[in-house]
Design a protein around this motif. Structure first.
Motif, PDB file in Angstrom:
ATOM      1  N   ILE A 181      -8.944 -29.921  52.222  1.00 51.01           N
ATOM      2  CA  ILE A 181      -9.967 -29.753  51.500  1.00 51.01           C
ATOM      3  C   ILE A 181     -10.548 -28.190  51.523  1.00 51.01           C
ATOM      4  CG2 ILE A 181     -12.463 -30.369  51.235  1.00 51.01           C
ATOM      5  CD1 ILE A 181     -11.834 -33.107  52.384  1.00 51.01           C
ATOM      6  N   ASP A 182     -10.679 -27.822  52.527  1.00 50.77           N
ATOM      7  CA  ASP A 182     -11.068 -26.283  52.525  1.00 50.77           C
ATOM      8  C   ASP A 182     -10.063 -25.615  51.390  1.00 50.77           C
ATOM      9  OD1 ASP A 182     -12.958 -24.097  53.239  1.00 50.77           O
ATOM     10  OD2 ASP A 182     -11.039 -23.612  54.329  1.00 50.77           O
ATOM     11  N   ALA A 183      -8.776 -25.393  51.503  1.00 49.88           N
ATOM     12  CA  ALA A 183      -7.873 -24.889  50.986  1.00 49.88           C
ATOM     13  C   ALA A 183      -7.945 -25.279  49.530  1.00 49.88           C
ATOM     14  CB  ALA A 183      -6.293 -24.876  51.631  1.00 49.88           C
ATOM     15  N   PHE A 184      -8.082 -26.484  49.332  1.00 48.30           N
ATOM     16  CA  PHE A 184      -8.071 -26.694  47.964  1.00 48.30           C
ATOM     17  C   PHE A 184      -9.179 -26.161  47.010  1.00 48.30           C
ATOM     18  CE2 PHE A 184      -9.594 -29.736  44.648  1.00 48.30           C
ATOM     19  CZ  PHE A 184      -8.454 -29.890  43.887  1.00 48.30           C
ATOM     20  N   GLN A 185     -10.339 -26.190  47.761  1.00 46.60           N
ATOM     21  CA  GLN A 185     -11.476 -25.585  47.082  1.00 46.60           C
ATOM     22  C   GLN A 185     -11.493 -24.107  46.968  1.00 46.60           C
ATOM     23  OE1 GLN A 185     -14.793 -29.005  48.646  1.00 46.60           O
ATOM     24  NE2 GLN A 185     -14.693 -27.158  49.720  1.00 46.60           N
ATOM     25  N   ARG A 186     -10.936 -23.561  48.082  1.00 41.91           N
ATOM     26  CA  ARG A 186     -10.485 -22.097  47.832  1.00 41.91           C
ATOM     27  C   ARG A 186      -9.762 -21.681  46.706  1.00 41.91           C
ATOM     28  NH1 ARG A 186      -8.536 -21.850  52.617  1.00 41.91           N
ATOM     29  NH2 ARG A 186      -6.472 -21.197  51.851  1.00 41.91           N
ATOM     30  N   THR A 187      -8.351 -22.296  46.482  1.00 37.78           N
ATOM     31  CA  THR A 187      -7.517 -22.123  45.624  1.00 37.78           C
ATOM     32  C   THR A 187      -7.891 -22.448  44.136  1.00 37.78           C
ATOM     33  OG1 THR A 187      -6.254 -23.969  46.080  1.00 37.78           O
ATOM     34  CG2 THR A 187      -5.704 -21.958  47.233  1.00 37.78           C
ATOM     35  N   THR A 188      -8.739 -23.381  43.929  1.00 39.06           N
ATOM     36  CA  THR A 188      -9.015 -23.971  42.829  1.00 39.06           C
ATOM     37  C   THR A 188     -10.170 -23.844  42.212  1.00 39.06           C
ATOM     38  OG1 THR A 188      -9.753 -26.153  43.414  1.00 39.06           O
ATOM     39  CG2 THR A 188      -7.133 -26.058  43.008  1.00 39.06           C
ATOM     40  N   GLY A 189     -11.325 -23.692  43.156  1.00 37.66           N
ATOM     41  CA  GLY A 189     -12.782 -23.558  42.749  1.00 37.66           C
ATOM     42  C   GLY A 189     -13.165 -24.900  42.548  1.00 37.66           C
ATOM     43  N   LEU A 190     -12.426 -25.841  42.394  1.00 37.70           N
ATOM     44  CA  LEU A 190     -13.074 -27.289  42.498  1.00 37.70           C
ATOM     45  C   LEU A 190     -13.522 -27.805  43.946  1.00 37.70           C
ATOM     46  CD1 LEU A 190     -10.305 -28.760  40.449  1.00 37.70           C
ATOM     47  CD2 LEU A 190     -12.567 -28.251  39.339  1.00 37.70           C
ATOM     48  N   GLY A 232      -3.186 -25.050  50.389  1.00 36.52           N
ATOM     49  CA  GLY A 232      -3.856 -24.583  49.158  1.00 36.52           C
ATOM     50  C   GLY A 232      -3.058 -25.082  48.114  1.00 36.52           C
ATOM     51  N   ASN A 233      -1.434 -25.513  48.522  1.00 39.86           N
ATOM     52  CA  ASN A 233      -0.687 -26.033  47.473  1.00 39.86           C
ATOM     53  C   ASN A 233      -1.561 -27.230  47.143  1.00 39.86           C
ATOM     54  OD1 ASN A 233       1.267 -23.998  47.572  1.00 39.86           O
ATOM     55  ND2 ASN A 233       1.370 -24.807  49.728  1.00 39.86           N
ATOM     56  N   ALA A 234      -1.155 -27.827  45.659  1.00 38.44           N
ATOM     57  CA  ALA A 234      -1.678 -28.787  45.235  1.00 38.44           C
ATOM     58  C   ALA A 234      -0.999 -29.393  43.827  1.00 38.44           C
ATOM     59  CB  ALA A 234      -3.312 -28.711  45.051  1.00 38.44           C
ATOM     60  N   TYR A 235      -1.253 -30.637  43.710  1.00 38.55           N
ATOM     61  CA  TYR A 235      -0.771 -31.025  42.419  1.00 38.55           C
ATOM     62  C   TYR A 235      -1.596 -32.517  41.917  1.00 38.55           C
ATOM     63  CZ  TYR A 235       1.786 -34.040  38.842  1.00 38.55           C
ATOM     64  OH  TYR A 235       1.946 -34.795  37.574  1.00 38.55           O
ATOM     65  N   ILE A 236      -2.386 -32.167  40.858  1.00 39.76           N
ATOM     66  CA  ILE A 236      -3.324 -33.370  40.436  1.00 39.76           C
ATOM     67  C   ILE A 236      -3.259 -33.458  38.917  1.00 39.76           C
ATOM     68  CG2 ILE A 236      -5.597 -34.283  40.244  1.00 39.76           C
ATOM     69  CD1 ILE A 236      -6.188 -32.881  42.935  1.00 39.76           C
ATOM     70  N   LYS A 237      -3.054 -34.538  38.444  1.00 37.95           N
ATOM     71  CA  LYS A 237      -3.044 -34.613  36.996  1.00 37.95           C
ATOM     72  C   LYS A 237      -3.705 -36.091  36.638  1.00 37.95           C
ATOM     73  CE  LYS A 237       0.318 -35.204  33.041  1.00 37.95           C
ATOM     74  NZ  LYS A 237       1.859 -35.240  32.664  1.00 37.95           N
ATOM     75  N   THR A 238      -4.775 -35.738  35.971  1.00 39.42           N
ATOM     76  CA  THR A 238      -5.544 -37.047  35.508  1.00 39.42           C
ATOM     77  C   THR A 238      -6.121 -36.702  34.366  1.00 39.42           C
ATOM     78  OG1 THR A 238      -7.782 -36.303  36.701  1.00 39.42           O
ATOM     79  CG2 THR A 238      -6.064 -37.693  38.008  1.00 39.42           C
ATOM     80  N   PRO A 239      -6.697 -37.421  33.437  1.00 39.64           N
ATOM     81  CA  PRO A 239      -7.388 -37.064  32.238  1.00 39.64           C
ATOM     82  C   PRO A 239      -8.396 -36.172  32.670  1.00 39.64           C
ATOM     83  CG  PRO A 239      -6.972 -39.631  32.215  1.00 39.64           C
ATOM     84  CD  PRO A 239      -6.489 -38.896  33.673  1.00 39.64           C
ATOM     85  N   GLY A 240      -8.357 -35.183  31.876  1.00 39.14           N
ATOM     86  CA  GLY A 240      -9.108 -33.932  31.794  1.00 39.14           C
ATOM     87  C   GLY A 240      -9.103 -32.939  32.937  1.00 39.14           C
ATOM     88  N   LEU A 241      -7.915 -33.265  33.988  1.00 39.35           N
ATOM     89  CA  LEU A 241      -7.831 -32.409  34.957  1.00 39.35           C
ATOM     90  C   LEU A 241      -6.366 -32.099  35.202  1.00 39.35           C
ATOM     91  CD1 LEU A 241      -8.972 -30.454  37.365  1.00 39.35           C
ATOM     92  CD2 LEU A 241      -8.895 -32.764  38.805  1.00 39.35           C
ATOM     93  N   PHE A 242      -5.870 -30.826  35.419  1.00 39.84           N
ATOM     94  CA  PHE A 242      -4.452 -30.759  35.702  1.00 39.84           C
ATOM     95  C   PHE A 242      -4.602 -29.588  36.737  1.00 39.84           C
ATOM     96  CE2 PHE A 242      -0.505 -28.345  35.513  1.00 39.84           C
ATOM     97  CZ  PHE A 242       0.463 -29.562  35.698  1.00 39.84           C
ATOM     98  N   VAL A 243      -3.965 -29.764  37.789  1.00 39.88           N
ATOM     99  CA  VAL A 243      -3.916 -28.605  38.899  1.00 39.88           C
ATOM    100  C   VAL A 243      -2.318 -28.775  39.306  1.00 39.88           C
ATOM    101  CG1 VAL A 243      -4.723 -28.077  41.285  1.00 39.88           C
ATOM    102  CG2 VAL A 243      -6.039 -28.937  39.676  1.00 39.88           C
ATOM    103  N   TYR A 244      -1.912 -27.588  39.529  1.00 43.64           N
ATOM    104  CA  TYR A 244      -0.350 -27.391  40.072  1.00 43.64           C
ATOM    105  C   TYR A 244      -0.361 -26.171  40.785  1.00 43.64           C
ATOM    106  CZ  TYR A 244       4.553 -27.891  40.818  1.00 43.64           C
ATOM    107  OH  TYR A 244       5.793 -28.042  41.179  1.00 43.64           O
TER     108      TYR A 244
END
Length: 336
Positions: free
Chosen positions: A16-25, A105-117
């Protein structure tokens, strides 16, 4: 407090910490989620996105990813949380449309209105397995392979296990202790050693073999003068065995090999000369050192043990290889 083991809590917190750091979400909520390990809510600029988290300390590129993807019947999409996702596994997750986050901090999320790779982030220096999992070292993986493929080897002396696994005698004790502490071997005070939770031990071995042991097998690449040269070759006369796609074809009759994998024990000169193999760094023939000492109980004539065939196939990103790996697992490993 989440209903998770301490190790899983640590993986989730770091991811969670790494995701927030690399994406700002931001991930605002984490709580116990019934059949899921946890429930996560990612706050996007427009709306919250909810996931059921599946936390995995070890990833089997076939079973783990496919199993998680098949959890789509749940009310919320499933998000894989792991210590580290390689580029290869990230590609496969994207092909399966399986969201993930990891501690790097690697991530992949694809949902309506959000794409992270995000891929290619460096593996964290400190891993959860480093201080304790001696069974995941090069020597440890050789010993585990011996235990999984030779049913009579577990209760034997350290020296006999070392001979079969082709490791130094001093390697055996710490690895067996580690396996016992982690619930993979019966305690020594309960009589002869035997394997416990064989399925989970196989999963762990398959996940780590291509990363930690296979690169140490002095692979050499070649090209042959004739495309189907291997079909009429008695590979055992060279003290060698078919692995990978050729082995899979022989075990299932399902796969037409595009790459040739051979595990050999001794001098390769005769094998190379008699089959007119030419050194080629980009060749489709790969010859590696056989890392076990003798034929195993779970080894077919001319073919490496099914567990190794399974691992070779999963080390690729070829969908047909992954499909064939499923067949091999169902036919040979569930019954072993």
């Amino acid at each position: 407090m989440m209903n998770l083991e301490t190790k899983e809590q640590l993986i989730l917190a770091k991811a969670i910490d790494a995701f927030q750091r690399t994406t700002g979400l931001q991930i605002h909520h984490v709580w116990e989620g019934g059949p899921a390990d946890a429930l996560l809510t990612i706050q996007t600029p427009d709306h919250p996105v909810h996931f059921e988290a599946e936390i995995k300390g070890v990833i089997d590129r076939f079973k783990t990813l496919t199993h998680i993807r098949e959890l789509g019947t749940r009310t919320k999409p499933v998000l894989l949380v792991a210590p580290y996702i390689t580029k290869e596994i990230a590609t496969q997750c994207r092909e399966l449309d399986l969201p993930f986050i990891d501690e790097a901090g690697n991530a992949y999320i694809k949902t309506p209105g959000l794409f992270v790779y995000v891929v290619g982030q460096a593996r964290p220096e400190r891993t959860h397995e480093k201080p304790e999992f001696t069974a995941l070292t090069t020597g440890g993986l050789k010993i585990v392979f011996a235990l999984l493929n030779q049913k009579t080897i577990a209760p034997q002396t350290y020296r006999e296990i070392a001979t079969f696994a082709k490791v130094a005698l001093g390697t055996v004790g710490p690895v067996l202790t580690n396996l016992e502490n982690r619930g993979f071997l019966t305690p020594t005070d309960l009589g002869p050693r035997r394997i416990l939770d064989k399925k989970r031990l196989e999963e762990e071995w398959v996940a780590h073999y291509p990363i930690k042991l296979r690169p140490k097998l002095n692979a050499r690449r070649f090209t042959a003068a004739k495309e189907d040269w291997y079909r009429d070759v008695n590979i055992e006369q060279y003290d060698a065995y078919w692995g990978g796609e050729v082995a899979a074809e022989k075990l299932t009759g399902y796969l037409k090999p595009a790459k040739i994998t051979i595990y050999a024990r001794k001098n390769l000169d005769r094998l190379i000369v008699e089959n007119r193999l030419r050194p080629d760094v980009n060749g489709d023939i790969e010859i590696l050192e056989a890392f076990w000492a003798v034929d195993t109980e779970l080894q077919m004539n001319g073919v490496v043990p099914a567990l190794l065939v399974y691992a070779d196939l999963l080390a690729t990103t070829n969908p047909r290889n992954i499909e064939t790996a499923r067949l091999i697992y169902d036919r040979y490993l569930t019954q072993a």
